[in-house]
Each structure stands twice: as structure tokens, then as C-alpha cells.
Design an enzyme around this catalytic site. Structure first.
Site, short mmCIF file in Angstrom:
data_model
loop_
_atom_site.label_atom_id
_atom_site.label_comp_id
_atom_site.label_asym_id
_atom_site.label_seq_id
_atom_site.Cartn_x
_atom_site.Cartn_y
_atom_site.Cartn_z
N ARG A 97 5.50 32.13 13.96
CA ARG A 97 5.38 33.26 13.06
C ARG A 97 6.28 33.03 11.86
NH1 ARG A 97 3.15 37.63 10.58
NH2 ARG A 97 4.68 39.21 10.05
N ILE A 98 5.76 33.23 10.66
CA ILE A 98 6.57 33.30 9.45
C ILE A 98 6.77 34.77 9.16
CG2 ILE A 98 6.66 32.83 6.98
CD1 ILE A 98 4.82 30.41 7.52
N SER B 183 8.59 37.58 6.98
CA SER B 183 9.39 37.87 5.80
C SER B 183 10.33 39.04 6.07
CB SER B 183 8.49 38.18 4.61
OG SER B 183 7.76 37.04 4.23
N CYS C 199 12.42 42.27 6.26
CA CYS C 199 12.13 43.68 5.97
C CYS C 199 13.19 44.53 6.66
CB CYS C 199 10.73 44.05 6.45
SG CYS C 199 10.32 45.80 6.18
N CYS D 253 5.95 45.82 9.74
CA CYS D 253 6.81 44.63 9.88
C CYS D 253 7.61 44.60 11.17
CB CYS D 253 7.76 44.53 8.69
SG CYS D 253 6.92 44.43 7.09
N ARG E 279 8.54 41.62 -0.20
CA ARG E 279 7.59 40.66 -0.77
C ARG E 279 8.22 39.93 -1.96
NH1 ARG E 279 3.60 44.81 -0.32
NH2 ARG E 279 3.29 44.82 -2.57
N ASP F 127 2.82 39.98 -5.08
CA ASP F 127 3.59 39.28 -4.05
C ASP F 127 4.38 38.16 -4.72
OD1 ASP F 127 4.56 37.97 -1.80
OD2 ASP F 127 2.69 38.17 -0.68
N ARG G 30 6.63 36.22 -3.13
CA ARG G 30 7.18 35.29 -2.15
C ARG G 30 6.70 33.85 -2.36
NH1 ARG G 30 5.38 38.51 3.16
NH2 ARG G 30 3.57 38.82 1.77
N LYS H 75 -0.25 32.58 3.64
CA LYS H 75 0.64 31.78 4.48
C LYS H 75 -0.09 30.55 5.02
CE LYS H 75 3.53 35.65 6.05
NZ LYS H 75 3.96 36.46 7.22
#
Length: 216
Positions: free
Chosen positions: A50-51, A53, A55, A68, A95, A127, A129, A155
Site C-alpha cells: 500500500r502507498i 499518503s 493524512c 484515509c 494531497r 493533486d 503529490r 499510483k
């Protein structure tokens, strides 16, 4: 060649099992990322990963405005059940716009803007990221084939372009409630996320979430 460096490593006992926490640093930005690793991930078998981000509001403060925190817990649980896997904690809060700007975006959402419109109103892209650093982390960990826990097509594409073989997308539809249904709908319609929602099997039970989700 990536400049990201593996700089620290230790055992980390969690409610989901004992992981190895690995710290990475990107000297150009001084940004730190971590990966939680369980089991042998260096054989030829695809690795469940899992990536995730960053939060703060969802992961630590249990906010219901997003999914999240639920995704983080579910991913760690599934990796633990598999006995091996990786969770990259990607330090791109909001993000990529940062915590304070995320709060400003929340204020605009309170006024009726959706999550994309709020970012744009603040002068950011939908976004901000950059997921390529996650491919570098996979490479440093020796991971070549991934079963990626995600609903985000960006992703997947970034990993593939960076040389990481994504052999399977594992859906992660959890945590929907009456506070985040419009947010999930926006991500599906405007960002192309693979989100299945307005489905009873994905709804969470909590004291504040008993109202029926409004139909679109």
C-alpha cells in the site's frame, strides 16, 4: 538516479503485528518517508503493498471527512493476514498541499466547494503529490512485483512508468459514511478513482453515521 536514502530501521510492534519500520530521507527536500515491512519481501512472489499518503486528520484524529484512516488500518490488517507486505507512508499531507492548506480547503468545502474545487480555489492542482519517490522506496527495499492496495489509477501508472511491476490492483473500498460520500463521489467522477460506494457493505457503523447516505 534517485537521491532518496535509507537512513534508519527498527522493529515496530503494532496492533496488527510486528513490523520493521524503515526510514528514508530525500536530501533535496529534507522530506522523510517511512515504510512498514512484514515478512520476506525479497523473493520472486508478488508483494502485497500500500502507498498511503499522510493524512493527520484521518490517520491520527479519526476524521470522517475522508476514508484515509480506514484505508490505513485495513491495509495493515490485510498485510498482517498475508504474513508479508509493505506499507509506504508517503509524506504528502493533503494531497501534497500540506496540513494548514488542507484545513483551509476544508473551510471552503464547508461553504459548498468539493475537494477538487477547494484545491483549485487555493491556487493548487487537484493533486500535488509525486508518487515516483515510492517507486524508489520499493526499489531500495528490493520489491519488484506488487499487488497494490489502491483505488487510485495514478499510483498504478506512476509505479509502472518507474519500473515497478504492478501485477494486481487490490480494491480498498472502506470507511464510507454520510460525511465523506460526496468526497468519494468527487474522487470517482473527477479523478477517475476506482471507488465503489453508496453500497451498504462498505458503510461504517458509528454514533454519528446512522443517517442514510443521500442518493445522487
Amino acid at each position: 538516479m534517485s537521491k532518496i536514502q535509507l537512513v534508519a530501521e527498527a522493529k515496530l510492534p503494532t496492533e496488527f503485528g510486528i513490523f520493521r519500520i524503515v526510514g528514508f530521507e530525500f536530501p533535496d527536500t529534507q522530506k522523510e518517508h517511512v515504510a512498514l515491512v512484514m515478512g520476506d519481501i525479497n523473493d520472486d512472489k508478488p508483494v502485497l503493498a500500500r502507498i498511503h499518503s499522510e493524512c493527520l486528520t484521518g490517520d491520527a484524529l479519526h476524521s470522517l471527512k475522508c476514508d484515509c484512516g480506514f484505508q490505513l488500518a485495513t491495509a495493515l490488517r490485510q498485510i498482517s493476514e498475508a504474513g508479508r507486505g509493505v506499507l509506504i507512508y508517503h509524506r504528502e499531507e493533503g494531497r501534497g498541499i500540506g496540513l494548514i492548506n488542507k484545513i483551509r480547503a476544508y473551510a471552503l468545502q464547508d461553504q459548498g466547494l468539493d475537494t477538487i474545487e477547494a484545491n483549485l480555489a487555493l491556487g493548487f492542482a487537484a493533486d500535488e503529490r509525486n508518487f515516483s519517490v515510492c517507486a524508489d522506496i520499493f526499489a531500495l527495499l528490493g520489491v519488484k512485483q506488487v499487488r497494490l492496495l489502491t483505488n487510485n489509477p495514478n499510483k498504478i501508472e506512476t509505479m509502472k512508468k518507474s519500473g515497478i511491476n504492478i501485477v494486481e490492483r487490490v480494491p480498498l473500498n472502506v470507511g464510507e459514511n454520510r460525511y465523506n460520500t460526496e468526497y468519494l463521489d468527487t474522487k470517482a467522477k473527477k479523478m477517475g478513482h476506482f471507488i465503489v460506494h453508496n453500497n451498504e457493505q462498505h458503510l461504517i457503523a458509528c454514533p454519528h453515521c446512522q443517517e442514510e447516505i443521500p442518493k445522487k
